[in-house]
Motif scaffolding. Structure first.
Motif, PDB file in Angstrom:
ATOM      1  N   THR A   1      -2.821   8.128  -2.885  1.00 58.43           N
ATOM      2  CA  THR A   1      -3.382   7.249  -3.908  1.00 58.43           C
ATOM      3  C   THR A   1      -2.390   6.157  -4.283  1.00 58.43           C
ATOM      4  O   THR A   1      -2.734   4.962  -4.290  1.00 58.43           O
ATOM      5  N   PHE A   2      -1.160   6.543  -4.605  1.00 58.25           N
ATOM      6  CA  PHE A   2      -0.150   5.556  -4.980  1.00 58.25           C
ATOM      7  C   PHE A   2       0.173   4.621  -3.815  1.00 58.25           C
ATOM      8  O   PHE A   2       0.315   3.407  -4.000  1.00 58.25           O
ATOM      9  N   SER A   3       0.281   5.170  -2.619  1.00 52.95           N
ATOM     10  CA  SER A   3       0.592   4.349  -1.450  1.00 52.95           C
ATOM     11  C   SER A   3      -0.547   3.371  -1.165  1.00 52.95           C
ATOM     12  O   SER A   3      -0.312   2.192  -0.850  1.00 52.95           O
ATOM     13  N   GLY A   4      -1.785   3.856  -1.286  1.00 59.56           N
ATOM     14  CA  GLY A   4      -2.935   2.987  -1.069  1.00 59.56           C
ATOM     15  C   GLY A   4      -3.006   1.866  -2.093  1.00 59.56           C
ATOM     16  O   GLY A   4      -3.299   0.712  -1.755  1.00 59.56           O
ATOM     17  N   ILE A   5      -2.718   2.186  -3.352  1.00 61.87           N
ATOM     18  CA  ILE A   5      -2.718   1.159  -4.403  1.00 61.87           C
ATOM     19  C   ILE A   5      -1.660   0.106  -4.110  1.00 61.87           C
ATOM     20  O   ILE A   5      -1.889  -1.099  -4.266  1.00 61.87           O
ATOM     21  N   ALA A   6      -0.478   0.557  -3.673  1.00 60.75           N
ATOM     22  CA  ALA A   6       0.597  -0.388  -3.353  1.00 60.75           C
ATOM     23  C   ALA A   6       0.179  -1.339  -2.239  1.00 60.75           C
ATOM     24  O   ALA A   6       0.403  -2.555  -2.318  1.00 60.75           O
ATOM     25  N   LEU A   7      -0.471  -0.817  -1.198  1.00 59.92           N
ATOM     26  CA  LEU A   7      -0.926  -1.675  -0.101  1.00 59.92           C
ATOM     27  C   LEU A   7      -2.006  -2.651  -0.559  1.00 59.92           C
ATOM     28  O   LEU A   7      -2.033  -3.809  -0.120  1.00 59.92           O
ATOM     29  N   ILE A   8      -2.872  -2.190  -1.433  1.00 61.61           N
ATOM     30  CA  ILE A   8      -3.908  -3.079  -1.973  1.00 61.61           C
ATOM     31  C   ILE A   8      -3.276  -4.221  -2.762  1.00 61.61           C
ATOM     32  O   ILE A   8      -3.694  -5.382  -2.667  1.00 61.61           O
ATOM     33  N   VAL A   9      -2.228  -3.903  -3.538  1.00 58.82           N
ATOM     34  CA  VAL A   9      -1.544  -4.944  -4.313  1.00 58.82           C
ATOM     35  C   VAL A   9      -0.865  -5.939  -3.371  1.00 58.82           C
ATOM     36  O   VAL A   9      -0.914  -7.151  -3.594  1.00 58.82           O
ATOM     37  N   PHE A  10      -0.225  -5.446  -2.303  1.00 58.84           N
ATOM     38  CA  PHE A  10       0.375  -6.345  -1.317  1.00 58.84           C
ATOM     39  C   PHE A  10      -0.669  -7.327  -0.790  1.00 58.84           C
ATOM     40  O   PHE A  10      -0.431  -8.545  -0.728  1.00 58.84           O
TER      41      PHE A  10
END
Length: 218
Positions: free
Chosen positions: A182-191
């Motif tokens: 979840t956290f990793s996916g959110i980070a990629l979405i923000v990128f």
């Protein structure tokens, strides 16, 4: 003095400020004698800001010599700015989450410059600076290549040394695979979202007309 010359000097000045902040952050961290400080160059923030310093120097010299940036430089700036801006956003969330978890996170002035002030100034420069070219939309997926490669290397290296640069990557500090993904996916979405905003700004009609007027008057 031409607008481009002023902008070139500002780029060189920003490179100097970023370099000084990186050196201070390294020395400040080493004074704490922790494994996190020993792994200064393993942080995505520090790696992307080192790349930012190099680009600012190159871009500053080009701005002093040319009326318009070459396309490769504009694309490179879009990529690096996506990484540095996102790193600032993630760091702000980590400071907030650290407070919620009762974890103390010190934020020296160098961290404030690297994570907050420089990204804010670069967003303004991206929107207003003369000589930028429009950025193709393919930059958005390209932006994800570096954090994915960095993340894969970090997850391979982490178990070997018993340390991870960010808590949400550490299996010992998350509840399980779901929270990690979840956290990793959110980070990629923000990128991707940050990259998309930078591309959109570069392609705005009003931005292009302003840029063309400045270049014509240079």
């Amino acid at each position: 003095m031409r607008a481009r010359s002023v902008f070139g000097l500002l780029r060189l000045g920003a490179a100097a400020i970023c370099l000084v902040a990186l050196i201070h952050r390294l020395s400040w961290g080493l004074a704490s004698n922790t494994i996190a400080s020993e792994n200064f160059f393993a942080y995505l923030t520090n790696q992307s800001n080192i790349a930012f310093v190099v680009l600012l120097v190159v871009g500053g010299v080009i701005a002093l010599r040319r009326a318009q940036d070459p396309r490769w430089l504009t694309i490179a700036f879009a990529l690096v700015l996506s990484w540095t801006i996102t790193a600032g956003i993630v760091f702000a969330v980590m400071v907030w989450q650290g407070g919620e978890r009762g974890i103390r996170i010190d934020v020296p002035w160098s961290d404030q410059i690297l994570h907050f002030w420089l990204p804010a100034c670069t967003i303004a420069a991206w929107a207003l600076a003369p000589g930028h070219r429009s950025v193709p939309w393919r930059v958005v997926p390209l932006t994800l290549a570096y954090p994915l490669a960095w993340g894969a290397f970090t997850m391979w290296r982490g178990p070997l040394i018993g340390w991870y640069p960010y808590y949400f990557l550490d299996p010992r500090q998350v509840s399980g695979p779901v929270e990690f993904l979840t956290f990793s996916g959110i980070a990629l979405i923000v990128f991707a979202a940050v990259a998309a905003v930078l591309v959109l700004i570069s392609r705005m009609p009003t931005r292009r007309r302003w840029r063309d007027d400045q270049s014509a008057g240079a």
